[in-house]
Design an enzyme around this catalytic site. Sequence first.
Site, PDB file in Angstrom:
ATOM      1  N   GLY A  34      16.613  48.138  81.229  1.00  0.00           N
ATOM      2  CA  GLY A  34      17.881  48.404  80.546  1.00  0.00           C
ATOM      3  C   GLY A  34      18.672  47.130  80.297  1.00  0.00           C
ATOM      4  O   GLY A  34      19.233  46.925  79.216  1.00  0.00           O
ATOM      5  N   CYS A  35      18.709  46.259  81.290  1.00  0.00           N
ATOM      6  CA  CYS A  35      19.468  45.006  81.149  1.00  0.00           C
ATOM      7  C   CYS A  35      18.816  44.086  80.131  1.00  0.00           C
ATOM      8  O   CYS A  35      19.503  43.377  79.398  1.00  0.00           O
ATOM      9  CB  CYS A  35      19.595  44.321  82.505  1.00  0.00           C
ATOM     10  SG  CYS A  35      20.548  45.314  83.688  1.00  0.00           S
TER      11      CYS A  35
END
Length: 158
Positions: free
Chosen positions: A47-48
């Site tokens: 996600g990051c």
Amino acid sequence: MSEQRLSPGDTAPDFTLPDADGKDVSLADFRGQSVVVYFYPAAGTPGCTKQACDFRDNLAELNNAGYQILGISPDKPGKLAKFVDAEALTFPLLSDPEKTVLKQWGAFGEKKNYGKVVQGVIRSTFVVDPEGKISTAQYNVRATGHVAKLIKDLNLVF
């Protein structure tokens, strides 16, 4: 722990943190400019990575519209440097391993993770205006599609 949350109109808490190269970067360095400050849990996670790459892919347009980007996580500079290299990131990522700035900005605290309440980084994004005031404060943002939503919220058309 009481969670401090920032709101539009609040003065952005100043900070000085090391970047991926260990060089100190201060919010005050950007006074007179609009700055997007985003907090993310961990460099290199799916996600990051998606969120950082979305900022990277839209950086020229954001810069041309007058916005600088700063990403902040609890990762140490060495991990950030590997992330910057791996993803060819071209904006500063700052290290806050003590979570001091994360807490000042309300981006660390209780959150739900797979249905459980845990302490951790709350994925958050702020826009700081040229005078150092918060103009946008978004907590619990989604990694995917967030940059596109931010661009829309800022009424930027590319």
